[in-house]
Write a protein that holds these residues in place. Sequence first.
Motif, PDB file in Angstrom:
ATOM      1  N   SER A 265       0.848  -1.194   0.000  1.00  0.00           N
ATOM      2  CA  SER A 265       0.000   0.000   0.000  1.00  0.00           C
ATOM      3  C   SER A 265       0.877   1.234   0.000  1.00  0.00           C
ATOM      4  CB  SER A 265      -0.941  -0.003   1.209  1.00  0.00           C
ATOM      5  OG  SER A 265      -0.209   0.034   2.411  1.00  0.00           O
ATOM      6  N   GLY A 266       0.246   2.394  -0.095  1.00  0.00           N
ATOM      7  CA  GLY A 266       0.997   3.629  -0.324  1.00  0.00           C
ATOM      8  C   GLY A 266       1.009   3.883  -1.820  1.00  0.00           C
ATOM      9  N   PRO A 342       6.653   7.891   0.795  1.00  0.00           N
ATOM     10  CA  PRO A 342       7.057   8.777  -0.284  1.00  0.00           C
ATOM     11  C   PRO A 342       8.131   9.785   0.126  1.00  0.00           C
ATOM     12  CG  PRO A 342       4.698   9.017   0.208  1.00  0.00           C
ATOM     13  CD  PRO A 342       5.277   8.134   1.257  1.00  0.00           C
ATOM     14  N   CYS A 345       7.036  13.454   1.294  1.00  0.00           N
ATOM     15  CA  CYS A 345       6.229  13.637   2.512  1.00  0.00           C
ATOM     16  C   CYS A 345       7.158  13.734   3.711  1.00  0.00           C
ATOM     17  CB  CYS A 345       5.268  12.473   2.700  1.00  0.00           C
ATOM     18  SG  CYS A 345       3.907  12.506   1.537  1.00  0.00           S
ATOM     19  N   MET A 350       4.354  11.883   9.010  1.00  0.00           N
ATOM     20  CA  MET A 350       3.961  10.477   8.818  1.00  0.00           C
ATOM     21  C   MET A 350       4.102   9.692  10.118  1.00  0.00           C
ATOM     22  SD  MET A 350       5.142   9.495   4.963  1.00  0.00           S
ATOM     23  CE  MET A 350       6.733  10.267   4.959  1.00  0.00           C
ATOM     24  N   TYR A 445       2.765  16.086   2.142  1.00  0.00           N
ATOM     25  CA  TYR A 445       1.816  15.274   2.923  1.00  0.00           C
ATOM     26  C   TYR A 445       0.422  15.874   2.917  1.00  0.00           C
ATOM     27  CZ  TYR A 445       0.178  12.449   6.884  1.00  0.00           C
ATOM     28  OH  TYR A 445      -0.500  11.577   7.689  1.00  0.00           O
ATOM     29  N   GLY A 446       0.370  17.212   2.722  1.00  0.00           N
ATOM     30  CA  GLY A 446      -0.879  17.916   2.963  1.00  0.00           C
ATOM     31  C   GLY A 446      -1.983  17.726   1.961  1.00  0.00           C
ATOM     32  N   ASN A 447      -1.647  17.504   0.700  1.00  0.00           N
ATOM     33  CA  ASN A 447      -2.696  17.567  -0.306  1.00  0.00           C
ATOM     34  C   ASN A 447      -2.614  16.378  -1.251  1.00  0.00           C
ATOM     35  OD1 ASN A 447      -4.823  18.547  -1.743  1.00  0.00           O
ATOM     36  ND2 ASN A 447      -3.584  19.941  -2.989  1.00  0.00           N
ATOM     37  N   ARG A 448      -3.213  15.289  -0.865  1.00  0.00           N
ATOM     38  CA  ARG A 448      -3.058  14.070  -1.657  1.00  0.00           C
ATOM     39  C   ARG A 448      -4.383  13.451  -2.099  1.00  0.00           C
ATOM     40  NH1 ARG A 448       2.284  12.364  -1.266  1.00  0.00           N
ATOM     41  NH2 ARG A 448       1.750  10.261  -1.871  1.00  0.00           N
ATOM     42  N   TRP A 449      -5.485  14.083  -1.747  1.00  0.00           N
ATOM     43  CA  TRP A 449      -6.781  13.490  -2.093  1.00  0.00           C
ATOM     44  C   TRP A 449      -7.114  13.779  -3.544  1.00  0.00           C
ATOM     45  CZ3 TRP A 449     -12.343  15.222  -0.609  1.00  0.00           C
ATOM     46  CH2 TRP A 449     -13.212  14.135  -0.753  1.00  0.00           C
ATOM     47  N   LYS A 450      -7.546  12.781  -4.251  1.00  0.00           N
ATOM     48  CA  LYS A 450      -7.859  12.944  -5.674  1.00  0.00           C
ATOM     49  C   LYS A 450      -9.310  13.391  -5.867  1.00  0.00           C
ATOM     50  CE  LYS A 450      -4.596   9.550  -7.484  1.00  0.00           C
ATOM     51  NZ  LYS A 450      -4.526   8.144  -7.153  1.00  0.00           N
ATOM     52  N   ASP A 451      -9.496  14.301  -6.838  1.00  0.00           N
ATOM     53  CA  ASP A 451     -10.864  14.726  -7.151  1.00  0.00           C
ATOM     54  C   ASP A 451     -11.629  13.627  -7.883  1.00  0.00           C
ATOM     55  OD1 ASP A 451     -10.703  17.142  -5.951  1.00  0.00           O
ATOM     56  OD2 ASP A 451     -10.129  18.239  -7.744  1.00  0.00           O
ATOM     57  N   GLU A 452     -10.929  12.970  -8.802  1.00  0.00           N
ATOM     58  CA  GLU A 452     -11.622  11.917  -9.572  1.00  0.00           C
ATOM     59  C   GLU A 452     -10.796  10.652  -9.605  1.00  0.00           C
ATOM     60  OE1 GLU A 452     -13.336  12.862 -13.293  1.00  0.00           O
ATOM     61  OE2 GLU A 452     -13.961  14.833 -12.632  1.00  0.00           O
TER      62      GLU A 452
ATOM     63  N   LEU B  86      -1.965   5.603   8.158  1.00  0.00           N
ATOM     64  CA  LEU B  86      -1.028   6.137   7.161  1.00  0.00           C
ATOM     65  C   LEU B  86      -1.345   5.832   5.699  1.00  0.00           C
ATOM     66  CD1 LEU B  86       1.466   7.925   6.913  1.00  0.00           C
ATOM     67  CD2 LEU B  86       2.845   5.866   6.907  1.00  0.00           C
ATOM     68  N   ALA B  91      -3.269   8.692   0.855  1.00  0.00           N
ATOM     69  CA  ALA B  91      -4.218   8.807  -0.256  1.00  0.00           C
ATOM     70  C   ALA B  91      -5.216   9.935   0.009  1.00  0.00           C
ATOM     71  CB  ALA B  91      -4.936   7.481  -0.475  1.00  0.00           C
ATOM     72  N   GLY B  92      -4.939  10.752   1.029  1.00  0.00           N
ATOM     73  CA  GLY B  92      -5.725  11.964   1.228  1.00  0.00           C
ATOM     74  C   GLY B  92      -6.861  11.881   2.225  1.00  0.00           C
ATOM     75  N   GLN B  95      -7.736  15.222   4.100  1.00  0.00           N
ATOM     76  CA  GLN B  95      -8.522  16.184   3.324  1.00  0.00           C
ATOM     77  C   GLN B  95      -9.952  15.680   3.145  1.00  0.00           C
ATOM     78  OE1 GLN B  95      -5.145  15.299   2.839  1.00  0.00           O
ATOM     79  NE2 GLN B  95      -4.724  16.061   0.796  1.00  0.00           N
ATOM     80  N   CYS B 128      -5.876  -1.403   3.112  1.00  0.00           N
ATOM     81  CA  CYS B 128      -4.904  -0.385   2.751  1.00  0.00           C
ATOM     82  C   CYS B 128      -4.652  -0.314   1.255  1.00  0.00           C
ATOM     83  CB  CYS B 128      -3.596  -0.645   3.495  1.00  0.00           C
ATOM     84  SG  CYS B 128      -3.877  -1.045   5.219  1.00  0.00           S
ATOM     85  N   THR B 146     -12.713   9.027  -4.235  1.00  0.00           N
ATOM     86  CA  THR B 146     -12.312  10.334  -4.740  1.00  0.00           C
ATOM     87  C   THR B 146     -13.392  11.313  -4.310  1.00  0.00           C
ATOM     88  OG1 THR B 146     -13.514   9.936  -6.770  1.00  0.00           O
ATOM     89  CG2 THR B 146     -11.188   9.329  -6.766  1.00  0.00           C
ATOM     90  N   LYS B 147     -13.141  12.591  -4.519  1.00  0.00           N
ATOM     91  CA  LYS B 147     -14.156  13.585  -4.153  1.00  0.00           C
ATOM     92  C   LYS B 147     -15.442  13.327  -4.943  1.00  0.00           C
ATOM     93  CE  LYS B 147     -13.163  18.055  -3.147  1.00  0.00           C
ATOM     94  NZ  LYS B 147     -12.759  19.438  -3.420  1.00  0.00           N
TER      95      LYS B 147
END
Lengths: 452, 193
Positions: A265-266, A342, A345, A350, A445-452, B86, B91-92, B95, B128, B146-147
């Motif tokens: 994972s990761g 990563p 990060c 972490m 580390y702060g901004n890793r969420w994907k929109d799509e 983690l 993977a966000g 957020q 995970c 995802t969002k």
Amino acid sequence: MTAVAEVVSPEKPKSITSGLDPRFKPRLYEHVGQNNSWTLEYALRHGAYEGAKKALAGTPESVQDEVKKAGLRGRGGAGFPTGVKWSFMPKEDGKPHYLVCNADESEPGTYKDRYLMEADPHQLLEGMLIGMHAIRANVGYIYIRGEYILGANRLNAAIAEARAAGILGENALGFGKSMEVHVHRGAGAYICGEETALMNSLEGLRANPRLKPPFPAQAGIFGMPSTVNNVVSIASAALIMRHGADWFSSMGTEKSKGNFLFHISGPIKRPGVYELPLGTTYREIIYTWGGGPTEPIKAFNPGGSSTPMLPFTDEILDMQADYENCAAKGTFLGTGGIILIPQNCDIVNMMYNYVRFYGHESCGKCTPCREGIGTWMNRIFQKLISGKGDPNDVKILEDLFGNIKGKSFCLLADSCIMPVQSAMKLFRDEFEYIAQHGKPMYTGYGNRWKDE
Amino acid sequence: MSFFANKQALVAEILSRYPVGRERSAVMPLLREVQNAEGFVSDARVAEIAAIIKSTPTEVKSVMSFYSTYSSSPTGKYHLQVCMTLSCALAGSDQMWDYLCETLDIGVGDVTSDGLFSVQKVECLGSCGTAPLMQVSDSGYYECLTKKRLNALLADFKARGDGSMPESDTRAPVFVQKNGDVVTQITAEGAIL
């Protein structure tokens, strides 16, 4: 260190240590992903319970010996030989014995048991029958973490089918012996993966670990002789009885035998569970099977969050993954759950994630763990991350390591200190940087969420 | 009103899993029944469970408070439990959590005014490979969120409004090694992608 050389005797074929070896075939996950693989009808068509029949036809000792001969070591992380563990159980003591399957898979980075239970519950039940016979138990419990709902449903359905078919019940598989398996769902507590805490949980108590001795084989659940084995250990026993000890020991390195579920994972291209022989290199696991990282990597935990990190170097990548090589590098093979760390990060952020995890999951019994991790370490990390740290904090952390590690009942506290300590050893500059400058060296580390 | 009075067969089945005289082991499955039916476990239910397992309400509460999936205060029809450990954080999940709280305008311990949603931060859910994810109530996992996927899911839950779950598309695939050198993507529903 270079990879450990294989011991090859002239008459013996070379051990299988790569998933690319044409002789290698996945068995534990053979049926994962097949339609209706969880039904008894499917399982019986694919040889399920043949191993259990062989086992029940023999003595408990013969089963223990076969598993010892195969070289199976516990797959929950500690790597203790399964057959030897079974042989600790008393023989003619007149007490009920219990086999407990530890399916409380909660180690961060670990998700190997889940798909096995969901897709092939009969493989686990077959292993339960074999293990119960080996330790002279009539009742077995599968302690599954509460969040694995599909897994619990599939196991319960499989048990009902097996009972109806006479595989479980008063005359299990027609051998005249009563054998029952029950599923016990957890409710969200990492500590329940510790075998004595698990036993308390199963008895309806708070899941605090118990002091050893007495060991479970002397006084386990309900005060009776018990053995706790991981899901994959038990499933592997089923495969050993089906395919033979020689099949199992044809894979792996000198002291680490068999097939193993590596999972990644990761930031990796193909996150997943890869059944491979022990002795496969980390390079093969991560690149050939996992498809390689999706961004630069600086380190990885080889077997769950509790295992000290290894640097992501050519030397380590070319190392054969087995118990001995990991130990030589100061870490553990663990559960096989590889977490990639990563490059971009910040290590302190972490590691705060880990510290928060262990602090949350501390059962609260021992002061060094409850206060040391739950309060002290958490606060120091919070201080560092919020930019209020000073260079002395790094020293305080180091001092805390020594005051927490080895000072508690169970290994939860050590499991927190080991990876954090390894991170500080590898990336001390990042700790010192954030302590001195009030901001992290890396900001990814702060901004890793994907929109799509 | 008693919860278990008309569920004697269920209670007997649960107790039968444990040795005679070890009724206490049934505390977790009994708590689970109440939690799932009522969204939380009230003091009255704690007392009922204590009577069944021949223990005291204090003991039942002490067990209940140990675990993260029993609640002593009401939760929404869709109790959203976001994994924060983690692999999910990478993977966000942090957020995602912030977005979820802002969108629903609630924090930990709150329920939305329509009674539909509550949120909880949880630790490693053991999936995970399909991060980030959340567990919804005592139902399944919703993975690789995802969002866009999260928004669609929240809209779906709102449209249902009754606590029922969508039948498909709840689980994301992971990869497994299949015979030879082929890597196959599978879902636990059994499909090979």
